[in-house]
Design a protein around this motif. Structure first.
Motif, PDB file in Angstrom:
ATOM      1  N   GLY A   1      -7.588  10.727   2.939  1.00  0.00           N
ATOM      2  CA  GLY A   1      -8.036   9.459   3.385  1.00  0.00           C
ATOM      3  C   GLY A   1      -6.915   8.531   3.861  1.00  0.00           C
ATOM      4  N   LEU A   2      -5.692   9.222   3.783  1.00  0.00           N
ATOM      5  CA  LEU A   2      -4.466   8.353   4.499  1.00  0.00           C
ATOM      6  C   LEU A   2      -3.703   9.462   5.548  1.00  0.00           C
ATOM      7  CD1 LEU A   2      -2.595   6.085   3.515  1.00  0.00           C
ATOM      8  CD2 LEU A   2      -1.608   7.689   2.336  1.00  0.00           C
ATOM      9  N   LYS A   3      -3.617   8.901   6.464  1.00  0.00           N
ATOM     10  CA  LYS A   3      -3.053   9.642   7.571  1.00  0.00           C
ATOM     11  C   LYS A   3      -1.405   9.482   7.491  1.00  0.00           C
ATOM     12  CE  LYS A   3      -2.206   9.473  12.712  1.00  0.00           C
ATOM     13  NZ  LYS A   3      -2.722   9.073  14.079  1.00  0.00           N
ATOM     14  N   THR A   4      -0.938  10.788   7.399  1.00  0.00           N
ATOM     15  CA  THR A   4       0.545  10.853   6.977  1.00  0.00           C
ATOM     16  C   THR A   4       1.095  11.840   8.313  1.00  0.00           C
ATOM     17  OG1 THR A   4       0.029  12.963   5.744  1.00  0.00           O
ATOM     18  CG2 THR A   4       0.142  10.598   4.500  1.00  0.00           C
ATOM     19  N   ALA A   5       2.443  11.904   8.184  1.00  0.00           N
ATOM     20  CA  ALA A   5       3.138  12.796   9.196  1.00  0.00           C
ATOM     21  C   ALA A   5       3.930  13.602   8.330  1.00  0.00           C
ATOM     22  CB  ALA A   5       4.082  12.041  10.117  1.00  0.00           C
ATOM     23  N   PRO A   6       4.487  14.918   8.905  1.00  0.00           N
ATOM     24  CA  PRO A   6       5.124  15.965   8.019  1.00  0.00           C
ATOM     25  C   PRO A   6       6.588  15.589   7.942  1.00  0.00           C
ATOM     26  CG  PRO A   6       4.578  16.886  10.242  1.00  0.00           C
ATOM     27  CD  PRO A   6       3.784  15.531  10.018  1.00  0.00           C
ATOM     28  N   GLY A   7       7.230  16.134   7.021  1.00  0.00           N
ATOM     29  CA  GLY A   7       8.628  15.783   6.935  1.00  0.00           C
ATOM     30  C   GLY A   7       9.474  16.473   8.047  1.00  0.00           C
ATOM     31  N   VAL A   8      10.567  16.030   8.366  1.00  0.00           N
ATOM     32  CA  VAL A   8      11.478  16.484   9.529  1.00  0.00           C
ATOM     33  C   VAL A   8      11.785  17.816   9.037  1.00  0.00           C
ATOM     34  CG1 VAL A   8      13.370  15.752  10.913  1.00  0.00           C
ATOM     35  CG2 VAL A   8      11.823  14.080  10.230  1.00  0.00           C
ATOM     36  N   THR A   9      12.248  18.686  10.038  1.00  0.00           N
ATOM     37  CA  THR A   9      12.832  20.040   9.909  1.00  0.00           C
ATOM     38  C   THR A   9      13.942  20.454  10.699  1.00  0.00           C
ATOM     39  OG1 THR A   9      11.382  20.958  11.529  1.00  0.00           O
ATOM     40  CG2 THR A   9      10.745  21.094   9.108  1.00  0.00           C
TER      41      THR A   9
ATOM     42  N   HIS B   1       2.628   2.376  11.677  1.00  0.00           N
ATOM     43  CA  HIS B   1       1.368   2.346  12.736  1.00  0.00           C
ATOM     44  C   HIS B   1       0.075   2.962  12.382  1.00  0.00           C
ATOM     45  CE1 HIS B   1       3.560   5.581  14.085  1.00  0.00           C
ATOM     46  NE2 HIS B   1       2.750   5.816  14.871  1.00  0.00           N
ATOM     47  N   ASP B   2       0.402   4.031  11.567  1.00  0.00           N
ATOM     48  CA  ASP B   2      -0.786   4.973  11.324  1.00  0.00           C
ATOM     49  C   ASP B   2      -1.669   4.321  10.384  1.00  0.00           C
ATOM     50  OD1 ASP B   2       0.246   6.962  12.802  1.00  0.00           O
ATOM     51  OD2 ASP B   2       1.439   8.154  11.188  1.00  0.00           O
ATOM     52  N   ASN B   3      -1.301   3.511   9.233  1.00  0.00           N
ATOM     53  CA  ASN B   3      -2.322   2.986   8.526  1.00  0.00           C
ATOM     54  C   ASN B   3      -1.895   1.564   8.091  1.00  0.00           C
ATOM     55  OD1 ASN B   3      -3.453   5.586   6.835  1.00  0.00           O
ATOM     56  ND2 ASN B   3      -1.265   5.834   7.461  1.00  0.00           N
ATOM     57  N   ASP B   4      -1.224   0.804   9.074  1.00  0.00           N
ATOM     58  CA  ASP B   4      -1.031  -0.571   8.836  1.00  0.00           C
ATOM     59  C   ASP B   4      -0.355  -0.843   7.687  1.00  0.00           C
ATOM     60  OD1 ASP B   4      -0.662  -3.159   9.823  1.00  0.00           O
ATOM     61  OD2 ASP B   4      -2.723  -3.887   9.501  1.00  0.00           O
ATOM     62  N   THR B   5       0.644  -0.153   7.296  1.00  0.00           N
ATOM     63  CA  THR B   5       1.544  -0.259   6.049  1.00  0.00           C
ATOM     64  C   THR B   5       2.943  -0.492   6.304  1.00  0.00           C
ATOM     65  OG1 THR B   5       1.846   2.153   5.862  1.00  0.00           O
ATOM     66  CG2 THR B   5      -0.381   1.242   4.903  1.00  0.00           C
ATOM     67  N   GLY B   6       3.661  -0.274   5.287  1.00  0.00           N
ATOM     68  CA  GLY B   6       5.143  -0.272   5.446  1.00  0.00           C
ATOM     69  C   GLY B   6       5.445   1.309   5.644  1.00  0.00           C
ATOM     70  N   GLY B   7       6.785   1.723   5.727  1.00  0.00           N
ATOM     71  CA  GLY B   7       6.930   2.910   5.955  1.00  0.00           C
ATOM     72  C   GLY B   7       7.351   3.731   4.641  1.00  0.00           C
ATOM     73  N   PHE B   8       7.144   4.847   4.525  1.00  0.00           N
ATOM     74  CA  PHE B   8       7.445   5.615   3.220  1.00  0.00           C
ATOM     75  C   PHE B   8       7.896   6.920   3.439  1.00  0.00           C
ATOM     76  CE2 PHE B   8       7.601   5.193  -1.517  1.00  0.00           C
ATOM     77  CZ  PHE B   8       7.768   3.798  -1.624  1.00  0.00           C
ATOM     78  N   PHE B   9       8.490   7.710   2.515  1.00  0.00           N
ATOM     79  CA  PHE B   9       8.798   9.262   2.272  1.00  0.00           C
ATOM     80  C   PHE B   9       8.669   9.672   0.772  1.00  0.00           C
ATOM     81  CE2 PHE B   9      11.563  12.656   1.129  1.00  0.00           C
ATOM     82  CZ  PHE B   9      11.502  13.693   2.121  1.00  0.00           C
ATOM     83  N   VAL B  10       7.882  10.897   0.782  1.00  0.00           N
ATOM     84  CA  VAL B  10       7.711  11.535  -0.377  1.00  0.00           C
ATOM     85  C   VAL B  10       7.749  12.874  -0.464  1.00  0.00           C
ATOM     86  CG1 VAL B  10       5.942  11.769  -2.308  1.00  0.00           C
ATOM     87  CG2 VAL B  10       5.975   9.691  -0.894  1.00  0.00           C
TER      88      VAL B  10
ATOM     89  N   GLU C   1       0.720  -1.188  -0.052  1.00  0.00           N
ATOM     90  CA  GLU C   1       0.035   0.061   0.060  1.00  0.00           C
ATOM     91  C   GLU C   1       0.995   1.380   0.010  1.00  0.00           C
ATOM     92  OE1 GLU C   1      -3.603   2.004   2.522  1.00  0.00           O
ATOM     93  OE2 GLU C   1      -3.039   0.032   2.960  1.00  0.00           O
ATOM     94  N   ALA C   2       1.786   1.198   0.863  1.00  0.00           N
ATOM     95  CA  ALA C   2       2.667   2.430   0.939  1.00  0.00           C
ATOM     96  C   ALA C   2       3.153   2.762  -0.334  1.00  0.00           C
ATOM     97  CB  ALA C   2       3.752   2.203   2.033  1.00  0.00           C
ATOM     98  N   SER C   3       3.729   1.531  -1.075  1.00  0.00           N
ATOM     99  CA  SER C   3       4.529   1.847  -2.291  1.00  0.00           C
ATOM    100  C   SER C   3       3.658   2.403  -3.511  1.00  0.00           C
ATOM    101  CB  SER C   3       5.071   0.445  -2.713  1.00  0.00           C
ATOM    102  OG  SER C   3       5.899   0.822  -3.919  1.00  0.00           O
TER     103      SER C   3
END
Length: 483
Positions: A271-279, A299-308, A98-100
């Protein structure tokens, strides 16, 4: 949780503790990392709707829930081996975590755009792009390793992609002669921390030094993407890792190099819970705009981890002249093969209107989208879909060709039962009933199940149907387990 996962968990989490202050709920993160990852699919829009695919799966005892943020996506239980099911072999779906699936959504694609997938293998994101373009126009899919190119082409063939040129080379040196692109995806090679739920053994290889080594290559790839991006175009940079060294710090360095010619856009997916980028990281304070990057924690969406990160190039920057496309060769008499194919299978004449044939090899013919304009450089590993063998007698459709064209065949088409389907996928001979072959003549036939093409077979006058399903295509040779 399996015993093996319990054993691996302390070491796995130890490799991730440096991110503890970035994660809003460390216990929930640890629990998610310890759980098996759900299987996710998306439906091939050229062959079946997501709702119809979910109904098909339910009929075979496989529960599938729709993804909240992606209309054609489905989530299955962990451990479902999609590649061993007939519907996967028929190209009705593609398995992709899903994350991909996230980066392509943020490319903001539309038909008519010229698109580059700079690190394309194994091809899930490439196929997503191809269908977002309507399987028309020009998509270039590049990767470095020959074995990964083979997997890429295999997936594109199974899904029926005809608008893509595949190239092999270092994306950081992608040539100027290829021209500029409206959209570029840089799904960069990374330390893959976000895949630990699927590959816990990777934890032993993770350290900061690895991320720092990879970051040099990631910067080179993103830098090249900026050069190849058309003014006003969009670049999506993504990784499946948590490390800021490979994510925000890479983006920050390229933004600084560009001196205002590149800007970050807000990356949001309803529809997808995400977190902001690191500053801020490791004593370095980044521009506040880096918060517009997107992080997906398991843990937020029961997925793998991803950055975009979503980047747009200043539209006022001077563009480059449009290069002439590569010439797609057609030899005298090649059209005759298409006429013979149309006649044998009763294909509609209009089928070829948006396609053109090309001879890329002495073995046979490829089908390419009529408006595909491949670049002269780099040299192509392949364009479109290899659909017909002409170096044998009689000539025959490839399995990819049968999957692409078979649903429109009105002659020499044979519908299988479930038992026969399993035998066909296992490359076993079978004996069809007189009713099944009533409208077929001896020779090559397209075989289907529930109306969906599976491939090609030979019906012998003796009454035997010989499977031509290729053993290399998937694990479907173990067909009884696919029910």
């Amino acid at each position: 949780m399996t015993a093996r996962r319990r054993t691996d968990l302390p070491a796995l989490l130890a490799s991730l503790t440096r991110y503890r202050d970035l994660i809003d709920d460390w216990p929930a993160f640890c629990e998610a990392i310890a759980r098996p990852l759900p299987t996710c699919l998306w439906a091939n829009p050229a062959r079946i709707a997501a709702g119809a695919l979910a109904e098909l799966l339910a009929g075979e005892g496989i529960a599938a829930a729709p993804l909240a943020w992606r209309a054609d996506g489905l989530r299955l239980a962990p451990g479902v081996r999609s590649g061993r099911h007939w519907w996967y072999c028929a190209g009705l779906a593609h398995a992709q975590e899903e994350a991909s699936q996230l980066p392509v959504t943020l490319l903001d694609l539309a038909p008519g755009q010229r698109v580059l997938d700079l690190c394309a293998a194994p091809g899930g994101k490439t196929a997503q792009i191809a269908f977002a373009l309507g399987n028309r126009g020009t998509l270039v899919a590049n990767d470095l390793a020959a074995e990964r190119i083979k997997a890429l082409v295999g997936n594109l063939d199974r899904l029926g992609i005809v608008n893509t040129t595949v190239t092999r080379g270092d994306g950081a040196n992608f040539p100027t002669a290829a021209g500029q692109f409206d959209r570029i995806l840089v799904d960069a090679p990374c330390s893959s921390e976000g895949t630990l739920r699927r590959n816990p053994d990777r934890a032993a290889d993770l350290d900061v030094a690895l991320s720092e080594r990879l970051a040099a290559r990631q910067r080179a790839l993103l830098r090249k993407a900026v050069q190849r991006c058309r003014p006003g175009g969009r670049i999506v940079y993504s990784t499946c890792t948590f490390a800021p060294e490979e994510n925000e710090l890479v983006v920050a360095d390229i933004l600084a190099e560009q001196g205002g010619r590149l800007r970050l856009c807000a990356a949001e997916v309803p529809g997808l819970k995400t977190a902001p980028g690191v500053t801020a990281w490791a004593g370095r304070t980044l521009d506040p705009s880096l918060a517009q990057c997107l992080r997906l924690w398991p843990h937020d969406n029961d997925t793998g981890g991803f950055f975009v990160a979503v980047l747009e190039k200043d539209p006022t920057v001077p563009g480059e002249p449009e290069p002439a496309p590569a010439v797609l060769a057609v030899e005298p008499g090649d059209e005759d093969w298409v006429e013979a194919l149309t006649d044998r299978y009763g294909l509609p004449e209009g089928l070829w209107r948006d396609l053109r044939i090309q001879r890329q090899t002495r073995r046979g013919l490829h089908l390419v989208a009529a408006d595909h304009r491949p670049p002269v450089a780099p040299g192509a590993e392949g364009r479109g879909l290899f659909f017909q063998r002409t170096n044998i007698r009689p000539p025959k459709l490839t399995t990819a060709g049968a999957l692409l064209l078979g649903s429109q065949a009105t002659r020499h088409r044979l519908e299988l039962t479930a038992t026969q389907r399993d035998a066909y996928l296992a490359r076993e001979d079978l004996v069809p009933s007189a009713q099944q072959v009533a409208e077929a003549a001896p020779g090559q036939v397209i075989v289907t199940y529930r109306g969906f093409p599976l491939g090609l077979a030979i019906w012998h006058r003796s009454g035997t149907l010989a499977s031509l399903f290729p053993s290399r295509w998937s694990g479907c040779a173990g067909a009884p387990a696919a029910r």
